[in-house]
Design a protein around this motif. Structure first.
Motif, PDB file in Angstrom:
ATOM      1  N   GLY A   8       0.808  -1.206   0.000  1.00  0.00           N
ATOM      2  CA  GLY A   8       0.000   0.000   0.000  1.00  0.00           C
ATOM      3  C   GLY A   8       0.843   1.258   0.000  1.00  0.00           C
ATOM      4  O   GLY A   8       2.079   1.209   0.073  1.00  0.00           O
ATOM      5  N   ASP A   9       0.170   2.396  -0.071  1.00  0.00           N
ATOM      6  CA  ASP A   9       0.834   3.709  -0.092  1.00  0.00           C
ATOM      7  C   ASP A   9       0.386   4.526   1.105  1.00  0.00           C
ATOM      8  O   ASP A   9      -0.803   4.558   1.439  1.00  0.00           O
ATOM      9  CB  ASP A   9       0.491   4.462  -1.378  1.00  0.00           C
ATOM     10  N   VAL A  10       1.347   5.206   1.735  1.00  0.00           N
ATOM     11  CA  VAL A  10       1.058   6.039   2.897  1.00  0.00           C
ATOM     12  C   VAL A  10       1.806   7.364   2.749  1.00  0.00           C
ATOM     13  O   VAL A  10       3.000   7.376   2.453  1.00  0.00           O
ATOM     14  CB  VAL A  10       1.499   5.354   4.218  1.00  0.00           C
ATOM     15  N   SER A  11       1.081   8.457   2.962  1.00  0.00           N
ATOM     16  CA  SER A  11       1.687   9.782   2.982  1.00  0.00           C
ATOM     17  C   SER A  11       1.247  10.492   4.247  1.00  0.00           C
ATOM     18  O   SER A  11       0.042  10.585   4.529  1.00  0.00           O
ATOM     19  CB  SER A  11       1.251  10.591   1.751  1.00  0.00           C
ATOM     20  N   VAL A  12       2.212  10.977   5.030  1.00  0.00           N
ATOM     21  CA  VAL A  12       1.933  11.707   6.266  1.00  0.00           C
ATOM     22  C   VAL A  12       2.687  13.026   6.196  1.00  0.00           C
ATOM     23  O   VAL A  12       3.919  13.041   6.094  1.00  0.00           O
ATOM     24  CB  VAL A  12       2.366  10.900   7.506  1.00  0.00           C
ATOM     25  N   LEU A  13       1.957  14.131   6.191  1.00  0.00           N
ATOM     26  CA  LEU A  13       2.546  15.462   6.008  1.00  0.00           C
ATOM     27  C   LEU A  13       3.427  15.499   4.763  1.00  0.00           C
ATOM     28  O   LEU A  13       4.501  16.095   4.748  1.00  0.00           O
ATOM     29  CB  LEU A  13       3.334  15.891   7.249  1.00  0.00           C
ATOM     30  N   GLY A  14       2.957  14.817   3.715  1.00  0.00           N
ATOM     31  CA  GLY A  14       3.635  14.852   2.437  1.00  0.00           C
ATOM     32  C   GLY A  14       4.824  13.935   2.298  1.00  0.00           C
ATOM     33  O   GLY A  14       5.530  13.983   1.284  1.00  0.00           O
ATOM     34  N   ALA A  15       5.081  13.076   3.281  1.00  0.00           N
ATOM     35  CA  ALA A  15       6.245  12.189   3.232  1.00  0.00           C
ATOM     36  C   ALA A  15       5.831  10.764   3.549  1.00  0.00           C
ATOM     37  O   ALA A  15       4.803  10.517   4.182  1.00  0.00           O
ATOM     38  CB  ALA A  15       7.315  12.648   4.223  1.00  0.00           C
ATOM     39  N   ASP A  16       6.650   9.817   3.088  1.00  0.00           N
ATOM     40  CA  ASP A  16       6.475   8.416   3.444  1.00  0.00           C
ATOM     41  C   ASP A  16       7.082   8.218   4.828  1.00  0.00           C
ATOM     42  O   ASP A  16       8.288   8.396   5.012  1.00  0.00           O
ATOM     43  CB  ASP A  16       7.205   7.533   2.424  1.00  0.00           C
ATOM     44  N   PRO A  17       6.263   7.890   5.841  1.00  0.00           N
ATOM     45  CA  PRO A  17       6.811   7.777   7.198  1.00  0.00           C
ATOM     46  C   PRO A  17       7.875   6.700   7.341  1.00  0.00           C
ATOM     47  O   PRO A  17       8.688   6.753   8.261  1.00  0.00           O
ATOM     48  CB  PRO A  17       5.579   7.470   8.056  1.00  0.00           C
ATOM     49  N   GLY A  18       7.895   5.722   6.426  1.00  0.00           N
ATOM     50  CA  GLY A  18       8.901   4.675   6.501  1.00  0.00           C
ATOM     51  C   GLY A  18      10.295   5.145   6.155  1.00  0.00           C
ATOM     52  O   GLY A  18      11.284   4.505   6.527  1.00  0.00           O
ATOM     53  N   THR A  19      10.405   6.276   5.446  1.00  0.00           N
ATOM     54  CA  THR A  19      11.712   6.781   5.031  1.00  0.00           C
ATOM     55  C   THR A  19      11.906   8.251   5.386  1.00  0.00           C
ATOM     56  O   THR A  19      12.867   8.874   4.937  1.00  0.00           O
ATOM     57  CB  THR A  19      11.882   6.610   3.512  1.00  0.00           C
ATOM     58  N   ALA A  20      10.995   8.821   6.170  1.00  0.00           N
ATOM     59  CA  ALA A  20      11.025  10.254   6.449  1.00  0.00           C
ATOM     60  C   ALA A  20      12.217  10.646   7.313  1.00  0.00           C
ATOM     61  O   ALA A  20      12.767   9.843   8.071  1.00  0.00           O
ATOM     62  CB  ALA A  20       9.724  10.675   7.126  1.00  0.00           C
ATOM     63  N   SER A  21      12.594  11.907   7.233  1.00  0.00           N
ATOM     64  CA  SER A  21      13.777  12.430   7.910  1.00  0.00           C
ATOM     65  C   SER A  21      13.469  12.869   9.334  1.00  0.00           C
ATOM     66  O   SER A  21      12.311  12.936   9.761  1.00  0.00           O
ATOM     67  CB  SER A  21      14.313  13.636   7.133  1.00  0.00           C
ATOM     68  N   LEU A  22      14.518  13.224  10.059  1.00  0.00           N
ATOM     69  CA  LEU A  22      14.340  13.770  11.408  1.00  0.00           C
ATOM     70  C   LEU A  22      13.588  15.093  11.356  1.00  0.00           C
ATOM     71  O   LEU A  22      12.848  15.423  12.284  1.00  0.00           O
ATOM     72  CB  LEU A  22      15.703  13.965  12.079  1.00  0.00           C
ATOM     73  N   GLU A  23      13.766  15.846  10.296  1.00  0.00           N
ATOM     74  CA  GLU A  23      13.025  17.095  10.150  1.00  0.00           C
ATOM     75  C   GLU A  23      11.520  16.807  10.113  1.00  0.00           C
ATOM     76  O   GLU A  23      10.725  17.534  10.708  1.00  0.00           O
ATOM     77  CB  GLU A  23      13.456  17.805   8.871  1.00  0.00           C
ATOM     78  N   TRP A  24      11.137  15.734   9.428  1.00  0.00           N
ATOM     79  CA  TRP A  24       9.728  15.331   9.400  1.00  0.00           C
ATOM     80  C   TRP A  24       9.266  14.929  10.790  1.00  0.00           C
ATOM     81  O   TRP A  24       8.166  15.289  11.214  1.00  0.00           O
ATOM     82  CB  TRP A  24       9.556  14.169   8.424  1.00  0.00           C
ATOM     83  N   LYS A  25      10.088  14.189  11.518  1.00  0.00           N
ATOM     84  CA  LYS A  25       9.717  13.753  12.866  1.00  0.00           C
ATOM     85  C   LYS A  25       9.442  14.938  13.779  1.00  0.00           C
ATOM     86  O   LYS A  25       8.594  14.863  14.671  1.00  0.00           O
ATOM     87  CB  LYS A  25      10.834  12.886  13.465  1.00  0.00           C
ATOM     88  N   ALA A  26      10.151  16.043  13.570  1.00  0.00           N
ATOM     89  CA  ALA A  26       9.949  17.218  14.406  1.00  0.00           C
ATOM     90  C   ALA A  26       8.606  17.889  14.148  1.00  0.00           C
ATOM     91  O   ALA A  26       8.179  18.736  14.932  1.00  0.00           O
ATOM     92  CB  ALA A  26      11.080  18.221  14.179  1.00  0.00           C
TER      93      ALA A  26
END
Length: 308
Positions: free
Chosen positions: A60-78
Motif C-alpha cells: 500500500g501507499d502512505v503519505s503523512v505530512l507529504g512524506a512516506d513515514p517509513g523513510t522520512a527524515s528527522l526534520e519530518w519527525k519534528a
C-alpha cells in the motif's frame, strides 16, 4: 500545500502470512480530528504505528505530512507529536526539566511554562516525575507530545488513568489545539471522548475498515433510527421508527394519554460502534522479533524495526 495531512491507500501489514491490516484506505484533512476506533487486536495500533514511522508496511501507499513515514527524515519527525499509552519518562527529572530537555529536539518548541500550565501541572512543575500520581504522569505524556508545536498529533488512549474532571480538562486542551489548526489522530476506547472531540470516526475490525464518516451521521440512517421506549401493562416495550413523533402520537391516542416511562432515543456513537465490532477474532500477535521500540516522541524516536 496538500489539503490532506494523512493519506492511506490499500494499506496492508502481514505477520507470518496473516494479515493484521488488510486493504485499509482513508484520508485525514489538515486541521481535522480523526478518531480510529476498534476493539483490542483489531489492527488500529498497527495502522497508527505505520503512520508514525515505527513499523514497515507490507503493501500500500502512505503519505503523512507529504512524506512516506517509513523513510522520512528527522526534520519530518519534528513536525509530529506522539502521546503513547506509556511514554516511559525519566522519573529522576522534574516535570520542568523533562520538558526543557525535550524542547531542545524541536525547531519551534512551545514555551515550557505555557505547556505546563496547559496540562494543569503548575503545582507539580518542580516535582520529580517518579513522585507524581498516574494521572499526573499521563499529563506529562501529553505535555511531551505537544511541546514541539506539532502539525500532526497522535493521541493513543490519551486519557487512560484520568479521573472525570481531568478528562474534561484534557478535552478543553485538545479543543485549544484544534482551534490552532493542529491535525489530530485519536485512538480511544472511550466512545464519549471520540464523540466529543472527533470530526470523523472510523471503525476497524479484524484488520479491515468497517465504516467511516462524520460523528453526526456515523453508521448511516438505518443504524441511527430512533427508538421509542414505553411501559404498557407493566411491560417495557420498544419500537424502532424513522418517524418517532408520529408513532408516539398514535401510541398516546391508543392508550388515552402519555405512555408511562416514555422515551425517544437516538442511538449514540457507542451503541452504533458496539453493533459493528466483533471481538471474537483478535489480531494475530506480531512476531516479537519484529516489534519496534517506540522510543519516546517526535524527533526523539528510536525505531528498531525501520532502523532509525
Amino acid at each position: 500545500m496538500d489539503s490532506d495531512a494523512v493519506r492511506v491507500r490499500n494499506l496492508r501489514k502481514t505477520y507470518g502470512g496473516a494479515a493484521v491490516v488488510d486493504d485499509v484506505s482513508f484520508e485525514i484533512a489538515r486541521g481535522e480530528t480523526f478518531a480510529l476506533l476498534g476493539p483490542n487486536g483489531a489492527g488500529k495500533s498497527t495502522t497508527v504505528e505505520i503512520l508514525e514511522g515505527y513499523r514497515r508496511r507490507t503493501g500500500g501507499d502512505v503519505s503523512v505530512l507529504g512524506a512516506d513515514p517509513g523513510t522520512a527524515s528527522l526534520e519530518w519527525k519534528a513536525r509530529i507529536g506522539i502521546v503513547l499509552q506509556s511514554a516511559g519518562q525519566a522519573g529522576v527529572y522534574t516535570v520542568r526539566e523533562q520538558l526543557r530537555q525535550f524542547a531542545l529536539y524541536y525547531p519551534r518548541p512551545r514555551d515550557v511554562d505555557e505547556v505546563i500550565a496547559a496540562v494543569g501541572l503548575e503545582q507539580q512543575a518542580g516535582t520529580r516525575i517518579a513522585k507524581l500520581s498516574g494521572g499526573q504522569q499521563r499529563r506529562v505524556d501529553v505535555a511531551l507530545g505537544i511541546i514541539g508545536r506539532p502539525e500532526l498529533l497522535f493521541l493513543d488512549e490519551p486519557t487512560t488513568g484520568f479521573d472525570p474532571q481531568a478528562r474534561r480538562e484534557f478535552w478543553e486542551l485538545i479543543r485549544r489545539l484544534q482551534s490552532e489548526g493542529t491535525t489530530i489522530l485519536l485512538t480511544t476506547h472511550y466512545l464519549d471522548e471520540a464523540a466529543q472531540l472527533a470530526d470523523r470516526v472510523a471503525v476497524i475490525t479484524r484488520g479491515r475498515l468497517q465504516a467511516i464518516g462524520p460523528v453526526a451521521t456515523f453508521g448511516g440512517e438505518e443504524a441511527r433510527t430512533p427508538r421509542v421506549v414505553w411501559r404498557e401493562a407493566g411491560v417495557v416495550r420498544e419500537e424502532r421508527t424513522a418517524t418517532p413523533w408520529e408513532f408516539t402520537a398514535a401510541l398516546a391516542a391508543r392508550l388515552g394519554g402519555e405512555p408511562e416511562g416514555l422515551e425517544i432515543r437516538r442511538p449514540a456513537l457507542e451503541e452504533i460502534y458496539l453493533g459493528m465490532v466483533d471481538e471474537s477474532e483478535p489480531e494475530p500477535e506480531p512476531d516479537p522479533e519484529a516489534a519496534p521500540d517506540r522510543g519516546i516522541v517526535g524527533a526523539a524516536v528510536i525505531d528498531e524495526e525501520v532502523g532509525r
